[in-house]
Design a protein around this motif. Structure first.
Motif, PDB file in Angstrom:
ATOM      1  N   PRO A 104      -1.782  -5.499   2.960  1.00 19.84           N
ATOM      2  CA  PRO A 104      -0.695  -6.468   2.732  1.00 19.84           C
ATOM      3  C   PRO A 104      -0.778  -7.148   1.369  1.00 19.84           C
ATOM      4  CG  PRO A 104      -2.416  -7.521   3.985  1.00 19.84           C
ATOM      5  CD  PRO A 104      -2.937  -6.166   3.628  1.00 19.84           C
ATOM      6  N   ALA A 105      -1.323  -6.427   0.346  1.00 13.71           N
ATOM      7  CA  ALA A 105      -1.536  -7.095  -0.951  1.00 13.71           C
ATOM      8  C   ALA A 105      -0.239  -7.690  -1.502  1.00 13.71           C
ATOM      9  CB  ALA A 105      -2.127  -6.099  -1.946  1.00 13.71           C
ATOM     10  N   ALA A 106       0.823  -6.889  -1.520  1.00 12.17           N
ATOM     11  CA  ALA A 106       2.086  -7.377  -2.101  1.00 12.17           C
ATOM     12  C   ALA A 106       2.591  -8.593  -1.324  1.00 12.17           C
ATOM     13  CB  ALA A 106       3.129  -6.266  -2.101  1.00 12.17           C
ATOM     14  N   ALA A 107       2.505  -8.490   0.017  1.00 15.34           N
ATOM     15  CA  ALA A 107       2.991  -9.590   0.858  1.00 15.34           C
ATOM     16  C   ALA A 107       2.174 -10.855   0.607  1.00 15.34           C
ATOM     17  CB  ALA A 107       2.915  -9.180   2.321  1.00 15.34           C
ATOM     18  N   ASP A 108       0.871 -10.701   0.498  1.00 15.84           N
ATOM     19  CA  ASP A 108       0.014 -11.875   0.281  1.00 15.84           C
ATOM     20  C   ASP A 108       0.277 -12.494  -1.090  1.00 15.84           C
ATOM     21  OD1 ASP A 108      -1.028 -11.495   2.754  1.00 15.84           O
ATOM     22  OD2 ASP A 108      -2.863 -10.473   2.072  1.00 15.84           O
ATOM     23  N   ASP A 109       0.458 -11.624  -2.079  1.00 16.20           N
ATOM     24  CA  ASP A 109       0.750 -12.141  -3.425  1.00 16.20           C
ATOM     25  C   ASP A 109       2.086 -12.883  -3.448  1.00 16.20           C
ATOM     26  OD1 ASP A 109      -1.563 -11.307  -4.570  1.00 16.20           O
ATOM     27  OD2 ASP A 109      -0.721  -9.509  -5.521  1.00 16.20           O
ATOM     28  N   GLY A 110       3.033 -12.348  -2.729  1.00 18.32           N
ATOM     29  CA  GLY A 110       4.358 -12.974  -2.704  1.00 18.32           C
ATOM     30  C   GLY A 110       4.277 -14.398  -2.179  1.00 18.32           C
ATOM     31  N   VAL A 120       9.236  -8.215  -0.032  1.00 17.28           N
ATOM     32  CA  VAL A 120       8.230  -9.237  -0.349  1.00 17.28           C
ATOM     33  C   VAL A 120       8.835 -10.630  -0.162  1.00 17.28           C
ATOM     34  CG1 VAL A 120       6.777 -10.181  -2.196  1.00 17.28           C
ATOM     35  CG2 VAL A 120       7.006  -7.691  -1.939  1.00 17.28           C
ATOM     36  N   ALA A 121      10.077 -10.792  -0.593  1.00 20.14           N
ATOM     37  CA  ALA A 121      10.739 -12.093  -0.481  1.00 20.14           C
ATOM     38  C   ALA A 121      10.961 -12.474   0.986  1.00 20.14           C
ATOM     39  CB  ALA A 121      12.072 -12.055  -1.225  1.00 20.14           C
ATOM     40  N   ALA A 122      11.442 -11.495   1.773  1.00 19.91           N
ATOM     41  CA  ALA A 122      11.725 -11.781   3.187  1.00 19.91           C
ATOM     42  C   ALA A 122      10.442 -12.145   3.925  1.00 19.91           C
ATOM     43  CB  ALA A 122      12.392 -10.571   3.839  1.00 19.91           C
ATOM     44  N   VAL A 123       9.374 -11.424   3.596  1.00 22.61           N
ATOM     45  CA  VAL A 123       8.088 -11.701   4.253  1.00 22.61           C
ATOM     46  C   VAL A 123       7.568 -13.069   3.809  1.00 22.61           C
ATOM     47  CG1 VAL A 123       5.683 -10.953   4.389  1.00 22.61           C
ATOM     48  CG2 VAL A 123       7.525  -9.265   4.574  1.00 22.61           C
ATOM     49  N   ALA A 124       7.729 -13.375   2.514  1.00 18.02           N
ATOM     50  CA  ALA A 124       7.269 -14.684   2.011  1.00 18.02           C
ATOM     51  C   ALA A 124       8.012 -15.809   2.729  1.00 18.02           C
ATOM     52  CB  ALA A 124       7.485 -14.765   0.507  1.00 18.02           C
ATOM     53  N   ALA A 125       9.304 -15.601   2.962  1.00 20.13           N
ATOM     54  CA  ALA A 125      10.086 -16.647   3.642  1.00 20.13           C
ATOM     55  C   ALA A 125       9.587 -16.818   5.084  1.00 20.13           C
ATOM     56  CB  ALA A 125      11.571 -16.279   3.628  1.00 20.13           C
TER      57      ALA A 125
END
Ligand code: NA7
Length: 852
Positions: A667-673, A705-710
């Motif tokens: 989940p690197a991208a998701a965590d970074d987001g 990434v944005a949707a997961v960050a939200a």
């Protein structure tokens, strides 16, 4: 079968009707050709005013269907004058024995479809009734002169001449005082000749026109040489071109070079004296007003260089309408004529005509006597001749009634409710925006081939479907919408005739594209048509083109490059390829300030680029995540889109990079987001943002990434978001959606490329994790107001649609834009695809709305 009961009735014996007769006869159909004039030639029979010439070079304005003609006929000039073109028509008619099949001096009064007999009944001015299976209007686009719409016109007792109905014996203006009303092509061509004879000429101008000198002489040698070298190849190129004449397609924006350089390039084109050359120096003249103005100003300079009186020069300089949105003219000594002492220009905007009197014209505060008035006031173009005949189709509806609000048709060839009625170069086809000869031949061939197909297949009737017709209208509108045509009141727009509907009548998608569409319709079993015969019915309903025309051009262009699929590359090569492609695009609009920086991510520092509007801050802040399938792209890879959103929505955009796969998998991208979002929230004031005014946005994998960050922000106690903007987001990697297959290939992002992205990013087991597939989150309530954009021809369409629907079902305020005719990448292509302007504006409105 008697002469009064035939397979086909053709109205008109201009170049369309002549060639159609030849094809019908060769194909063994019985037919009648009815012509209102006394000879062949159509528009060249009627338009005999002095100076009447074709504005397309004779190398291109001639038939191609009889190769012998090229040996047997040679043109004396580059731009043939009317008498020579008429002689050519007569020559062809004699050579092919066409006169014997034409009834001259016969008008069609009305035509009625009989749905019981499946035949048309045609009533003529000679009192004859002709029954036919098929009825073809080969009546030309500019054949009905506009009625003089000037008060008192019928009072004048001197000579009255209409350019489109010029006396065959000619007119001698020697010693006369002559008024000429109208400065379109007919006025511009005839005025110098009238001024040669007359004692006094007053030109009444409502709108100045762009005109370039024809530099007439022998046919252009470079075209003659190309024709001689390979005639077939030349014609093939013309048929696939934009306008029906081979010209080099421009690749450069008029705004990409300094004014002086642009003018030097335009000068070279101008010197050629060919209508289409000037408009094809730059690629954005037809779609961008600033680019158009480069050409417009070049031409205004030309006027000033010729016309000695600066006030007259200014009056003759078009300023209101963009170049090309009225048919540009070709002249010989037009502007020079206004240097003559006996020629005067009257600007109708400051000195309108009050009335025409018995002896002259009252205009402004003057009254002036004239011996003759010449009306060069144009035509009821494109539809005048068609609806001029009382054509009644199924259910007793007339075509005039049906077309009250616009000429609905399918392919410009046919129209619902009027079976077996065909139009040659009708509205909805390239017609007047093309070299008419190329378009005429294409229509005649398509119609004849269709009649042969019907005969072979045992079909009696053909009629388009309402769905196909409506889709064609939309496609024509899509094409028109990206151009400047609609800004101008022109006869192209029907605006010159009071009461006519205001739509772009000709199809502006180009001759080549149009031909491919027509061919495709036939190849796909008459897509969009119902064919019926004894006991049989064939319907293959559907829209023939739904993709936005500019998007299609990009898609076609990319296909023509034959590039290796990205998924066949290593991630390193794919990244290099992506960067190289990005380097070639326009940079996007200016913003107030750009700041590059570094912020702490979940696994190390992340680069970001901040875009600040020029307006005074503090501004709302949007954290943006780029596209690139988690494998490539960076904080600067969506630069033009970020600039556009910043300037349109007046918000700060912070575009943040994130770790990429396959080096850093889920989940690197998701965590970074989420880490980036938190950091921006914490530092919002220092970044020049308004505290609490935070939203998130992203495109494609960045949308994921944005949707997961939200979702993470909702579940982890903040930050609070005012909204999320998701452009064609990845929302579900767990299963196939219909659009994955429907749009699997041919639209830039492919199903196999998407699979390649997923394989690099996440194991199959991880794909059901909502941090990879936000659509699968157990609970979607409590998420911020959302704008989702999905594109019709995107493999990801349905998962984006599903996310929009699921959010709405969970009570989240959702604005969902289903971008018709777009592909996964097209809305990000700022300053390249005009059809993306609307969707981007809506995205920006949504962003701004989050903070309202
Ligand atoms: P156009 O191009 O329609 O030109 C007609 C001209 O007449 C144009 O300047 C009109 O001004 C003017 N006009 C029309 N009605 C009036 C009235 N009531 N008062 C004053 N002026 C008027 O027709 P053409 O015959 O010159 O050319 C047609 C095409 O033939 C040409 O494009 C080539 O493809 C061949 P406006 O621009 O409407 O203000």
């Amino acid at each position: 079968m008697s002469k009064s009961d035939v397979d086909v009735v053709v109205v008109g014996a201009g170049f369309s009707g002549m060639y159609l007769q030849k094809r019908l006869r060769d194909a063994g159909f019985s037919y009648r050709v009815l012509e209102a004039g006394g000879d062949v030639g159509g528009t060249w029979y009627w338009n005999r005013y002095p100076g009447a010439r074709c504005d397309i070079s004779t190398t291109d304005y001639q038939y191609t269907w009889d190769p012998e003609l090229h040996e047997q006929w040679s043109w004396s000039e580059k731009h043939a004058a009317q008498p020579e073109i008429l002689r050519y028509a007569q020559f062809v008619a004699n050579k092919h024995d066409l006169y014997s099949g034409i009834d001259f001096d016969v008008r069609v009064n009305d035509a009625h479809w009989n749905d019981d007999t499946k035949r048309w009944s045609i009533h003529t001015s000679t009192g004859e009734t002709i029954v036919c299976r098929h009825y073809v209007m080969a009546t030309g686009c500019l054949s009905v002169p506009k009625e003089p719409d000037i008060p008192g016109a019928d009072r004048f007792r001197g000579g009255v001449y209409v350019t489109g109905r010029w006396p065959h014996e000619g007119v001698d203006f020697t010693g006369m005082k002559v008024a000429v009303i109208g400065t379109g092509s007919s006025g511009i061509q005839s005025i110098p000749h009238i001024a040669d004879q007359a004692n006094e000429v007053v030109v009444f101008q409502r709108t100045p026109n762009y005109s370039i000198p024809a530099f007439n002489g022998p046919p252009p040698q470079y075209r003659v040489d190309r024709l001689k070298a390979d005639r077939a190849a030349y014609h093939a190129e013309a048929r696939q071109s934009t306008s029906g004449v081979p010209v080099n397609l421009p690749t450069m924006s008029a705004l990409s070079v300094p004014r002086e350089t642009a003018h030097e390039m335009l000068e070279k084109a101008w010197q050629k004296g060919e209508l289409l050359e000037l408009g094809t120096v730059f690629n954005d003249v037809g779609i961008n007003r600033a680019a158009n103005d480069v050409v417009a100003e070049f031409l205004r300079e030309k006027v000033r260089a010729v016309v000695k009186d600066p006030a007259t020069a200014e009056l003759l300089s078009p300023r209101k309408h963009p170049y090309g949105t009225k048919r540009p003219c070709m002249d010989t000594n037009y502007f020079e004529t206004f240097n003559l002492a006996h020629v005067r220009l009257v600007d109708l905007n400051s000195s309108p005509i009050r009335t025409i009197t018995e002896t002259g014209i009252d205009f402004g505060d003057e009254s002036h006597d004239f011996d003759a008035i010449v009306y060069a006031t144009g035509f009821d173009a494109m539809t005048g001749a068609i609806v001029g005949v009382d054509i009644t189709g199924k259910d007793g509806v007339t075509l005039k009634k049906k077309w009250e609000h616009g000429p609905q048709n399918y392919l410009g060839l046919t129209t619902v409710g009027f079976p077996n009625l065909f139009m040659i170069t009708g509205p909805g086809s390239p017609s007047v925006l093309s070299n008419m000869m190329v378009s005429i031949e294409q229509h005649v061939d398509w119609i004849t081939d269709t009649l042969v197909d019907m005969r072979d297949g045992g079909f009696d009737t053909i009629e388009p479907t309402p769905l196909a017709e409506e889709a064609w209208r939309r496609h024509c509108t899509d094409c028109a919408d990206i151009t400047l045509f609609q800004e101008t009141d022109s006869w192209y727009m029907g605006a010159n005739v009071p009461g006519k509907p205001r739509v772009l009548f000709p199809y502006i998608g180009g001759v080549g594209r149009y031909r491919r569409i027509c061919d495709e319709v036939r190849a796909r079993d008459y897509l969009g048509f119902v064919l019926e015969g004894a006991g049989k019915r064939q319907v293959n309903d559907g829209p023939v083109r739904e993709i936005q025309p500019d998007v299609e051009m990009v898609v076609d262009m990319m296909a023509s490059l034959g590039l290796p699929p990205i998924e066949s590359m290593s991630p390193t090569d794919a990244r290099a390829f992506s960067e190289a492609s990005s380097a070639m695009r326009p940079r996007g609009p200016e913003v107030g300030e750009i700041v590059d920086g570094v912020l702490p991510g979940a696994g190390g520092d992340l680069n970001y680029r901040l875009y600040r509007p020029a307006s005074p801050g503090p501004h709302p802040v949007v954290v943006y995540f780029h596209g690139g399938g988690w494998v490539f792209g960076s904080h600067v890879s969506d630069d033009p889109l970020c600039r556009a959103l910043c300037s349109l929505a007046d918000v700060v955009i912070v575009s943040v990079d994130y770790r990429h796969a396959p080096e850093s998998r889920f989940p690197a991208a998701a965590d970074d987001g989420y880490a980036a979002l938190t950091w921006v929230a914490d530092n919002i004031a220092a970044l020049g943002g308004a505290p609490g005014q935070l939203a998130v946005a992203g495109w494609s994998a960045g949308g994921n990434v944005a949707a997961v960050a939200a979702q993470t922000a909702r579940d982890s106690g903040g930050p609070t978001l005012r909204g999320q903007l998701l452009l064609t987001p990845v929302t579900d990697g767990s299963r196939q959606h219909r659009s994955h297959d429907e749009n699997a290939s041919g639209y830039v992002l492919t199903k196999s490329l998407m699979e390649w992205f997923w394989n690099h990013y996440a194991d199959p087991a991880d794909r059901t994790n909502p941090k990879a597939s936000p659509l699968l989150a157990a609970d979607l309530s409590g998420l911020p107001p959302t704008m989702i954009v999905t594109c019709q021809f995107d493999p990801l369409r349905d998962e984006g649609d599903a996310y929009a629907e699921a959010l709405a079902a969970a009570g989240v305020p959702v604005r969902h834009l289903r971008a018709r005719g777009h592909v996964h990448t097209s809305i990000t292509m700022v300053d390249m695809l005009p059809s993306g302007v609307g969707p981007r504006r809506q995205m920006a409105e949504a962003l701004a709305g989050f903070f309202a």
